[in-house]
Design a protein around this motif. Structure first.
Motif, short mmCIF file in Angstrom:
data_model
loop_
_atom_site.label_atom_id
_atom_site.label_comp_id
_atom_site.label_asym_id
_atom_site.label_seq_id
_atom_site.Cartn_x
_atom_site.Cartn_y
_atom_site.Cartn_z
N LEU A 142 0.80 -1.22 0.00
CA LEU A 142 0.00 0.00 0.00
C LEU A 142 0.84 1.27 0.00
N SER A 143 2.10 1.20 0.43
CA SER A 143 2.92 2.42 0.50
C SER A 143 2.99 3.16 -0.83
N PRO A 144 3.37 2.50 -1.95
CA PRO A 144 3.42 3.25 -3.21
C PRO A 144 2.04 3.66 -3.72
N VAL A 145 1.02 2.83 -3.46
CA VAL A 145 -0.33 3.17 -3.91
C VAL A 145 -0.86 4.39 -3.17
N ILE A 146 -0.70 4.40 -1.87
CA ILE A 146 -1.14 5.54 -1.06
C ILE A 146 -0.40 6.80 -1.47
N ALA A 147 0.92 6.67 -1.65
CA ALA A 147 1.72 7.83 -2.01
C ALA A 147 1.26 8.45 -3.33
N ALA A 148 0.81 7.61 -4.26
CA ALA A 148 0.37 8.12 -5.56
C ALA A 148 -1.03 8.71 -5.49
N THR A 149 -1.93 8.09 -4.74
CA THR A 149 -3.32 8.52 -4.74
C THR A 149 -3.57 9.75 -3.86
N VAL A 150 -2.75 9.96 -2.85
CA VAL A 150 -2.96 11.10 -1.95
C VAL A 150 -1.76 12.04 -1.98
N ALA A 210 -4.02 -1.88 10.06
CA ALA A 210 -2.90 -1.20 10.72
C ALA A 210 -1.78 -0.93 9.73
N GLY A 211 -1.55 -1.86 8.80
CA GLY A 211 -0.55 -1.65 7.77
C GLY A 211 -0.88 -0.48 6.87
N LEU A 212 -2.17 -0.26 6.61
CA LEU A 212 -2.59 0.90 5.82
C LEU A 212 -2.19 2.20 6.52
N GLY A 213 -2.47 2.28 7.82
CA GLY A 213 -2.09 3.49 8.56
C GLY A 213 -0.59 3.70 8.55
N ALA A 214 0.16 2.63 8.75
CA ALA A 214 1.62 2.73 8.74
C ALA A 214 2.13 3.13 7.36
N ALA A 215 1.47 2.65 6.29
CA ALA A 215 1.87 2.98 4.93
C ALA A 215 1.69 4.46 4.63
N MET A 216 0.72 5.07 5.27
CA MET A 216 0.51 6.50 5.08
C MET A 216 1.53 7.32 5.86
N PHE A 217 1.95 6.82 7.00
CA PHE A 217 2.82 7.62 7.87
C PHE A 217 4.31 7.41 7.63
N ALA A 235 2.67 4.75 -11.74
CA ALA A 235 3.65 4.28 -12.72
C ALA A 235 4.97 5.03 -12.59
N ARG A 236 4.90 6.33 -12.37
CA ARG A 236 6.12 7.12 -12.19
C ARG A 236 6.82 6.75 -10.89
N ARG A 237 6.05 6.41 -9.87
CA ARG A 237 6.65 6.04 -8.58
C ARG A 237 7.36 4.69 -8.67
N LEU A 238 6.86 3.82 -9.52
CA LEU A 238 7.50 2.52 -9.67
C LEU A 238 8.59 2.53 -10.74
N ASN A 264 11.95 1.78 -0.41
CA ASN A 264 12.81 1.10 0.56
C ASN A 264 12.00 0.59 1.75
N SER A 265 11.04 1.39 2.20
CA SER A 265 10.15 0.93 3.27
C SER A 265 9.35 -0.28 2.82
N ALA A 266 8.93 -0.26 1.56
CA ALA A 266 8.19 -1.40 1.03
C ALA A 266 9.08 -2.64 0.98
N ALA A 267 10.35 -2.46 0.62
CA ALA A 267 11.28 -3.60 0.57
C ALA A 267 11.47 -4.21 1.95
N ILE A 268 11.57 -3.36 2.97
CA ILE A 268 11.69 -3.86 4.34
C ILE A 268 10.44 -4.65 4.72
N SER A 269 9.29 -4.09 4.39
CA SER A 269 8.03 -4.73 4.75
C SER A 269 7.84 -6.06 4.04
N ILE A 270 8.24 -6.13 2.78
CA ILE A 270 8.16 -7.41 2.07
C ILE A 270 9.08 -8.44 2.72
N GLY A 271 10.25 -7.98 3.13
CA GLY A 271 11.16 -8.87 3.83
C GLY A 271 10.57 -9.38 5.13
N VAL A 272 9.94 -8.47 5.89
CA VAL A 272 9.30 -8.86 7.15
C VAL A 272 8.16 -9.84 6.88
#
Length: 392
Positions: free
Chosen positions: A54-62, A101-108, A190-193, A329-337
């Protein structure tokens, strides 16, 4: 020190407390809801997976939202999600609430790190990132151990209420003390990815992913992996988490200064190599309290010491795309977790739980090879800059 960095760090403290405290109460969740520990461990997996996707999706939509509004909205959703977890009558609702909870963390979380990096001069980015991230690493020193102790005393539901209270206090601090900061230009998903098409960025993110997947294979199931050292006592486990968190905070802050002074390559390679050796020895060092203590100190210092130079390396590749890269990078950490919860659960089912350190060491060792590959790619002068791909 810029007080705004401390405000951002307070929010990261709340996010970090929730990220790390669940591992300390998994046995209680398992017993309370009558489910296997491996299934309860998916609380960590779903939370991290939600944050990653959700991190890249949220960043793009808001992207057009003011930064302060985005930070506060994320914390409010985060508080509500943890309240639902605390009240959930079954594992299904518990797991669904972890997605929220992950959605909230993805926004912050990505917003906070990118905002922190934008508040200082380029030569001070390492230090600024270290301060913001110190909020999360200090959660391991205070928030997670205290939450683990509360879980052992009052039950795991009280732990989730504790997390909700911590996040509420962080939201109040952000609302009162953080001034509005400039809103970055809007970018489509698309630009974010797009930076993923740059091999330098992709290799750096892969390093992060592999290293933290390996580290969290052990952390997610730390109560089981270190049961010989703790004797199954939640208070002893909480004490070990305090020690690990203090070491993590010290390592994080030291890495910021060392990265500004020595550059990212030396710090990245040294941190990964030391952690790989430390994890390879865990089947033996986790057997007693006397050997578990230094093992956790080394893990905390070097494991968290990796994050700042990794972020610094990404920003050096494309300074104008810093918010996008830090979000990835935050998304990469989260995928690892997220992977660690599944991998660790499978390893516990197939092998002895005390061999989790060897599984983690394998992932971490591969991350060292990828990190050096990333450095060699960055050093090529004729490679196209990621700025041309991601800058608006």
């Amino acid at each position: 020190m810029d007080k705004r960095l401390l405000v951002l760090a307070s929010g990261m403290f709340a996010i970090g407390t929730d990220s790390f405290v669940v591992a300390g109460v998994l046995p209680q969740v398992s017993a309370s809801l009558a489910v296997p520990v491996a299934l309860a461990g998916q609380m960590v997996t779903l939370y991290a997976l939600s944050l990653a996707l959700l991190s890249p999706v949220i960043a793009a939509t808001v992207a057009h939202w003011p930064r302060k509004q985005l930070l506060l909205t994320g914390l409010v959703i985060f508080v509500l999600a943890n309240a639902v977890t605390a009240l959930a009558p079954n594992i299904g609702i518990v797991l669904a609430s972890r997605l929220l909870a992950g959605l909230g963390a993805a926004m912050f979380s990505p917003t906070a790190t990118a905002t922190g990096a934008s508040l200082v001069a380029p030569e001070q980015r390492g230090k600024a990132l270290a301060i913001v991230i110190a909020g999360m690493s200090s959660a391991t020193a205070l928030g997670a151990p205290l939450g683990t102790f509360i879980g052992g005393w009052l039950g795991w539901r009280a732990t989730m209420w504790f997390v909700a209270v911590v996040a509420t206090l962080a939201a109040i601090g952000v609302a009162q003390l953080l001034r509005d900061v400039p809103t970055p230009p809007s970018l489509s998903l698309a630009r974010r990815l797009a930076p993923l098409g740059d091999v330098r960025v992709l290799l750096t993110l892969t390093t992060t992913w592999l290293a933290y997947a390996g580290a969290f294979v052990v952390y997610t199931y730390i109560g089981l992996s270190f049961d010989r050292a703790t004797g199954g006592d939640a208070r002893v486990l909480a004490g070990l988490l305090v020690l690990w968190g203090v070491a993590a905070t010290a390592g994080n802050l030291a890495a910021g200064r060392l990265t500004d002074r020595l550059g990212s390559r030396r710090i990245i390679n040294a941190a990964i190599a030391i952690v790989a050796i430390d994890f390879a020895l865990l089947p033996w060092t986790s057997a007693s309290l006397g050997t578990a203590v230094p093992a956790l100190v080394v893990w905390g210092v070097c494991g968290w010491g990796l994050l700042v130079p990794q972020q610094h390396r990404l920003i050096s590749i494309a300074p104008t795309a810093a918010p996008v890269l830090l979000g990835l990078n935050s998304a990469a950490i989260s995928i690892g977790v997220a992977m660690s919860g599944v991998i660790g659960g499978a390893a516990i089912s197939w092998f002895d739980r005390h061999t989790l350190g060897l599984v983690g060491a394998a992932f971490i060792t591969v991350s060292l090879l990828v990190a050096e590959w990333a450095h060699r790619s960055i050093a090529q002068p004729d490679r196209q800059s990621a700025d041309t791909v991601t800058a608006p």
